[in-house]
Design an enzyme around this catalytic site. Structure first.
Site, PDB file in Angstrom:
ATOM      1  N   CYS A   1     -14.948 -17.122 -27.265  1.00 28.80           N
ATOM      2  CA  CYS A   1     -14.588 -17.813 -28.517  1.00 28.80           C
ATOM      3  C   CYS A   1     -15.370 -19.104 -28.680  1.00 28.80           C
ATOM      4  CB  CYS A   1     -13.088 -18.051 -28.576  1.00 28.80           C
ATOM      5  SG  CYS A   1     -12.211 -16.511 -28.935  1.00 28.80           S
TER       6      CYS A   1
ATOM      7  N   ASN B   1      -3.820 -13.912 -31.836  1.00 27.14           N
ATOM      8  CA  ASN B   1      -4.330 -12.871 -30.951  1.00 27.14           C
ATOM      9  C   ASN B   1      -3.593 -11.559 -31.213  1.00 27.14           C
ATOM     10  OD1 ASN B   1      -2.108 -14.254 -29.779  1.00 27.14           O
ATOM     11  ND2 ASN B   1      -2.670 -13.612 -27.707  1.00 27.14           N
TER      12      ASN B   1
ATOM     13  N   CYS C   1     -11.492 -19.484 -25.037  1.00 31.89           N
ATOM     14  CA  CYS C   1     -12.155 -18.764 -23.945  1.00 31.89           C
ATOM     15  C   CYS C   1     -13.674 -18.842 -24.160  1.00 31.89           C
ATOM     16  CB  CYS C   1     -11.690 -17.311 -23.914  1.00 31.89           C
ATOM     17  SG  CYS C   1     -12.374 -16.283 -25.246  1.00 31.89           S
TER      18      CYS C   1
ATOM     19  N   GLU D   1      -3.235  -8.030 -29.311  1.00 33.18           N
ATOM     20  CA  GLU D   1      -3.534  -7.261 -28.093  1.00 33.18           C
ATOM     21  C   GLU D   1      -3.445  -5.768 -28.376  1.00 33.18           C
ATOM     22  OE1 GLU D   1      -1.022  -8.987 -25.045  1.00 33.18           O
ATOM     23  OE2 GLU D   1      -2.284 -10.791 -24.975  1.00 33.18           O
TER      24      GLU D   1
ATOM     25  N   CYS E   1      -8.927 -12.246 -29.825  1.00 32.00           N
ATOM     26  CA  CYS E   1      -8.420 -13.613 -29.732  1.00 32.00           C
ATOM     27  C   CYS E   1      -8.076 -14.181 -31.106  1.00 32.00           C
ATOM     28  CB  CYS E   1      -9.470 -14.518 -29.086  1.00 32.00           C
ATOM     29  SG  CYS E   1      -9.630 -14.318 -27.306  1.00 32.00           S
TER      30      CYS E   1
ATOM     31  N   GLU F   1      -8.954 -17.048 -32.386  1.00 34.14           N
ATOM     32  CA  GLU F   1     -10.118 -17.664 -33.036  1.00 34.14           C
ATOM     33  C   GLU F   1     -10.948 -16.615 -33.776  1.00 34.14           C
ATOM     34  OE1 GLU F   1      -9.076 -17.945 -29.935  1.00 34.14           O
ATOM     35  OE2 GLU F   1      -9.684 -19.820 -28.988  1.00 34.14           O
TER      36      GLU F   1
HETATM   37  N1  THU Z   1      -6.498 -15.817 -26.114  1.00 30.75           N
HETATM   38  C1  THU Z   1      -6.850 -16.231 -27.387  1.00 30.75           C
HETATM   39  O1  THU Z   1      -6.318 -15.714 -28.389  1.00 30.75           O
HETATM   40  N2  THU Z   1      -7.784 -17.196 -27.506  1.00 30.75           N
HETATM   41  C2  THU Z   1      -8.398 -17.815 -26.455  1.00 30.75           C
HETATM   42  O2  THU Z   1      -9.362 -18.538 -26.652  1.00 30.75           O
HETATM   43  C3  THU Z   1      -7.855 -17.620 -25.103  1.00 30.75           C
HETATM   44  C4  THU Z   1      -7.088 -16.369 -24.917  1.00 30.75           C
HETATM   45  C5  THU Z   1      -5.522 -14.729 -25.983  1.00 30.75           C
HETATM   46  C6  THU Z   1      -6.136 -13.435 -25.531  1.00 30.75           C
HETATM   47  C7  THU Z   1      -4.955 -12.730 -24.912  1.00 30.75           C
HETATM   48  O3  THU Z   1      -4.276 -12.013 -25.943  1.00 30.75           O
HETATM   49  C8  THU Z   1      -4.052 -13.859 -24.438  1.00 30.75           C
HETATM   50  O4  THU Z   1      -4.540 -15.035 -25.040  1.00 30.75           O
HETATM   51  C9  THU Z   1      -4.051 -14.020 -22.923  1.00 30.75           C
HETATM   52  O5  THU Z   1      -5.331 -14.146 -22.438  1.00 30.75           O
END
Ligand code: THU
Length: 130
Positions: free
Chosen positions: A88, A41, A85, A43, A52, A54
């Site tokens: 994803c 991920n 999520c 940000e 994310c 994925e």
């Molecule tokens: N996150 C992912 O990278 N993949 C997911 O499927 C769930 C959430 C990340 C997004 C964000 O940077 C952090 O987790 C908190 O939500």
């Protein structure tokens, strides 16, 4: 679960850029060409722009000319399951069969395996546009 996938996903998690949530996530895909593609991920100070793990792994796979996920690992810390999520799940759905395995891991190893269909039942996909 292919151990190489776990190792790749954990290494990707260590590289995650998550200064805001502090929740590091890694993902690794075994594609139909036998290659492994990973992502983390990333940000952003403008929060909604973050991506994310994925999404990063899928982008790397597509960039390399592969379009089928054979198996995918997602890894995160914490007590809860780091399941993909909603967005994803849809991203995975585009490139995976209903029975494709999605392995949810913690740093210690496998926590639970789901199929794509379990994570996103009755989904909308490329066939719907045919
Ligand atoms: N996150 C992912 O990278 N993949 C997911 O499927 C769930 C959430 C990340 C997004 C964000 O940077 C952090 O987790 C908190 O939500």
């Amino acid at each position: 679960m292919d151990q190489r996938l776990f190792t790749a996903a954990r290494a990707a998690m260590e590289r995650a850029y998550a200064p805001y949530s502090k929740f590091l996530v890694g993902a690794a895909i075994l594609a139909e060409n036998g290659q492994i593609y990973s992502g983390c991920n990333v940000e952003n100070a403008a929060y909604p722009v973050g991506t994310c793990a994925e999404a990063g792994a899928i982008a790397a796979m597509v960039r390399d000319g592969a379009l089928q996920i054979r198996e995918i690992v997602v890894i995160g810390r914490g007590d809860g399951l780091c399941t993909p999520c909603g967005g994803c799940r849809q991203r995975i759905r585009e490139f995976a069969a209903p029975e494709t395995k999605v392995h949810v891991c913690g740093p210690e190893g496998l926590r639970q395996t789901f199929t794509r269909e379990e994570l996103l039942p009755a989904s909308f996909g490329p066939e719907n546009l045919a």
